[in-house]
Design an enzyme around this catalytic site. Structure first.
Site, PDB file in Angstrom:
ATOM      1  N   GLY A   7       0.812  -1.210   0.000  1.00  0.00           N
ATOM      2  CA  GLY A   7       0.000   0.000   0.000  1.00  0.00           C
ATOM      3  C   GLY A   7       0.844   1.258   0.000  1.00  0.00           C
ATOM      4  O   GLY A   7       0.423   2.308   0.471  1.00  0.00           O
ATOM      5  N   GLY A  10      -0.446   4.813  -1.342  1.00  0.00           N
ATOM      6  CA  GLY A  10      -1.701   5.371  -0.825  1.00  0.00           C
ATOM      7  C   GLY A  10      -1.500   6.477   0.190  1.00  0.00           C
ATOM      8  O   GLY A  10      -0.371   6.922   0.449  1.00  0.00           O
ATOM      9  N   LEU A  11      -2.618   6.905   0.785  1.00  0.00           N
ATOM     10  CA  LEU A  11      -2.579   7.985   1.786  1.00  0.00           C
ATOM     11  C   LEU A  11      -1.611   7.654   2.916  1.00  0.00           C
ATOM     12  O   LEU A  11      -0.719   8.453   3.256  1.00  0.00           O
ATOM     13  CB  LEU A  11      -3.995   8.180   2.352  1.00  0.00           C
ATOM     14  CG  LEU A  11      -4.134   8.985   3.634  1.00  0.00           C
ATOM     15  CD1 LEU A  11      -3.740  10.444   3.431  1.00  0.00           C
ATOM     16  CD2 LEU A  11      -5.557   8.886   4.186  1.00  0.00           C
ATOM     17  N   VAL A  12      -1.762   6.473   3.517  1.00  0.00           N
ATOM     18  CA  VAL A  12      -0.909   6.126   4.658  1.00  0.00           C
ATOM     19  C   VAL A  12       0.495   5.775   4.180  1.00  0.00           C
ATOM     20  O   VAL A  12       1.502   6.188   4.785  1.00  0.00           O
ATOM     21  CB  VAL A  12      -1.515   4.956   5.469  1.00  0.00           C
ATOM     22  CG1 VAL A  12      -0.628   4.608   6.667  1.00  0.00           C
ATOM     23  CG2 VAL A  12      -2.928   5.301   5.951  1.00  0.00           C
ATOM     24  N   TYR A 139     -16.324  -5.046   3.610  1.00  0.00           N
ATOM     25  CA  TYR A 139     -14.999  -4.555   4.027  1.00  0.00           C
ATOM     26  C   TYR A 139     -14.757  -4.893   5.489  1.00  0.00           C
ATOM     27  O   TYR A 139     -13.682  -5.373   5.869  1.00  0.00           O
ATOM     28  CB  TYR A 139     -14.975  -3.045   3.812  1.00  0.00           C
ATOM     29  CG  TYR A 139     -13.780  -2.290   4.322  1.00  0.00           C
ATOM     30  CD1 TYR A 139     -13.815  -1.670   5.573  1.00  0.00           C
ATOM     31  CD2 TYR A 139     -12.636  -2.157   3.553  1.00  0.00           C
ATOM     32  CE1 TYR A 139     -12.733  -0.945   6.046  1.00  0.00           C
ATOM     33  CE2 TYR A 139     -11.546  -1.424   4.014  1.00  0.00           C
ATOM     34  CZ  TYR A 139     -11.613  -0.819   5.265  1.00  0.00           C
ATOM     35  OH  TYR A 139     -10.539  -0.092   5.723  1.00  0.00           O
ATOM     36  N   PRO A 166      -6.977   2.445  13.128  1.00  0.00           N
ATOM     37  CA  PRO A 166      -7.185   3.897  13.180  1.00  0.00           C
ATOM     38  C   PRO A 166      -8.644   4.258  13.000  1.00  0.00           C
ATOM     39  O   PRO A 166      -9.441   3.421  12.560  1.00  0.00           O
ATOM     40  CB  PRO A 166      -6.375   4.394  11.973  1.00  0.00           C
ATOM     41  CG  PRO A 166      -6.491   3.279  10.985  1.00  0.00           C
ATOM     42  CD  PRO A 166      -6.555   2.006  11.788  1.00  0.00           C
ATOM     43  N   ARG A 211     -17.944  11.496  13.736  1.00  0.00           N
ATOM     44  CA  ARG A 211     -16.755  10.782  13.341  1.00  0.00           C
ATOM     45  C   ARG A 211     -15.555  11.275  14.129  1.00  0.00           C
ATOM     46  O   ARG A 211     -15.501  12.452  14.516  1.00  0.00           O
ATOM     47  CB  ARG A 211     -16.462  10.978  11.842  1.00  0.00           C
ATOM     48  CG  ARG A 211     -17.523  10.401  10.890  1.00  0.00           C
ATOM     49  CD  ARG A 211     -17.557   8.889  10.936  1.00  0.00           C
ATOM     50  NE  ARG A 211     -18.506   8.330   9.969  1.00  0.00           N
ATOM     51  CZ  ARG A 211     -19.781   8.072  10.223  1.00  0.00           C
ATOM     52  NH1 ARG A 211     -20.277   8.355  11.447  1.00  0.00           N
ATOM     53  NH2 ARG A 211     -20.562   7.548   9.303  1.00  0.00           N
TER      54      ARG A 211
END
Ligand code: NAP
Ligand code: GFB
Length: 326
Positions: A7, A10-12, A139, A166, A211
């Site tokens: 990954g 990606g963002l992370v 998911y 997270p 959230r």
């Protein structure tokens, strides 16, 4: 320590790459990180996963790769989200064991916790105590099975496969897709477009859902901390800002309407032009988790305030608008 990071694009993954490049801590400097994305191997295909290990040896893995998306992508693709993520996770954890990778950090999410827990905030023990919300059922179960696999391999083969969970993540390098992105990048992108053509902005849903948000660079630091902390050998670690958690339960969480107004402030978008499309789903009302285990272990860990993280991310999106994922 030779670390494989899935990954990586990606963002992370990109947040992690930036962090380790700029960090001089000797322990991190002693590590060698290899970042891979689907261009290196489609992790749904076993043969491609096996290719990652030809003539390569790793001591640890940070497994970030997943088919990821916001509420509406999950609602549209529950079956694919389950099948793709089950394939990715099963192939990866089998390959880790077969290639004698003894330690790993594997990524869950607070949205995979039960829809109706006995109480809030939820703790790590609540993960399997009840059905996940219908909106991301596929998911959620693929992530819960990842946790089961980490538990089984750790207990059966003495591996150190640790799960981090997270809350909603955001930050530079996010996926700003209006259709498939998470709320913060999607709202930033849509509102920026509307500010350029003076159109009203529609919040999807009532804006009443709550959230928790975590700045992805902070999450990247937390992942490295856990990876390099040899006292940590197994289990699940929720990761979120607990800055106001001094004995009470006031964990920082925000209504969607609140964060939309915070983004509007950064984009100088007039509040009176913000409306709600209440025909669109709100998703789960709240999914508040506690990260007191992480906070007790790392009491000095600093989280970026949401207002600061949003300001950085909106500026980054505008500065990189032509090249961002959208
Ligand atoms: P992201 O920005 O969508 O990046 C996903 C990464 O996974 C990309 O590098 C992508 O590679 C890779 N990937 C996807 N499908 C793949 C495949 N079939 N084979 C190989 N690589 C594949 O996701 P993210 O936000 O960084 O998420 C990282 C982790 O955090 C995930 O495990 C996610 O479940 C978890 N998480 C995210 C959030 C959030 O709000 N973003 C919240 C909680 C947990 P390509 O770029 O090549 O497609
Ligand atoms: O981040 P998000 O898409 O996913 O947030 P979840 C959805 C919430 O934001 C809902 C509101 O309450 C929406 O009504 N919202 C308002 C919007 N405007 C928008 C918009 O333009 N785009 C989006 N996407 N939402 C996800 C899970 O749940 O959490 C995933 O489905 C993932 O599996 C993620 O794990 C972290 O927070 O509802």
């Amino acid at each position: 320590m030779r670390v494989l990071v899935t990954g990586g694009s990606g963002l992370v993954g990109k947040s992690l790459n930036s962090y380790i490049k700029n960090e001089n801590e000797f322990q991190i400097k002693d590590c060698h990180f290899t970042f891979v994305s689907s261009k290196d191997a489609d992790l749904r295909i076993k043969e491609e996963v096996d290719k990652l290990f030809i003539d390569r040896e790793y001591d640890a893995i940070i497994h970030l790769a997943a088919c990821v998306g916001g509420l509406y992508k999950n609602m549209d693709s529950n079956v694919e989200m389950y099948l793709d993520n089950m394939a990715i996770n099963t192939n990866i954890i089998k390959a880790c064991h077969q290639n004698n990778i003894n330690r790993g950090i594997f990524c869950l999410s607070s949205c995979v916790f039960p829809e109706k827990p006995n109480s809030f905030p939820m703790t790590e023990e609540d993960l399997h105590r009840g059905k996940p919300h219908f909106s991301n059922y596929g998911y959620a179960h693929s992530k819960r099975q990842l946790e089961v696999m980490c538990d089984l391999y750790s207990s059966s083969y003495n591996r150190q496969y640790i799960c981090v969970s997270p809350v909603n993540l955001y930050g530079p390098f996010d996926n700003f897709s209006i259709k498939n992105g998470h709320v913060l990048p999607s709202v930033m992108h849509r509102m920026y477009n509307n500010s350029l053509n003076s159109e009203d902005f529609m919040v999807y849903g009532t804006g009443r859902a709550f959230r928790q948000f975590l700045y992805a660079p902070d999450f990247a630091k937390a992942i490295v901390k856990l990876l390099l902390d040899i006292r940590v050998k197994f289990g699940i670690f929720n990761v979120c800002d607990m800055s106001s958690f001094e004995g009470d339960i006031s964990i920082p969480e925000y209504s969607i309407q609140e964060v939309v107004y915070m983004i509007a402030k950064n984009l100088n978008f007039p509040k009176e032009k913000i409306k709600n499309d209440i025909l669109k789903s709100d998703g789960i009302y709240k999914k508040t988790v506690s990260a007191v285990v992480f906070k007790v272990r790392y009491p000095d860990f600093k989280f970026t305030p949401l207002s600061e993280g949003l300001e950085i991310t909106v500026k980054w999106m505008i500065d990189n608008f032509d090249s961002i994922r959208k």
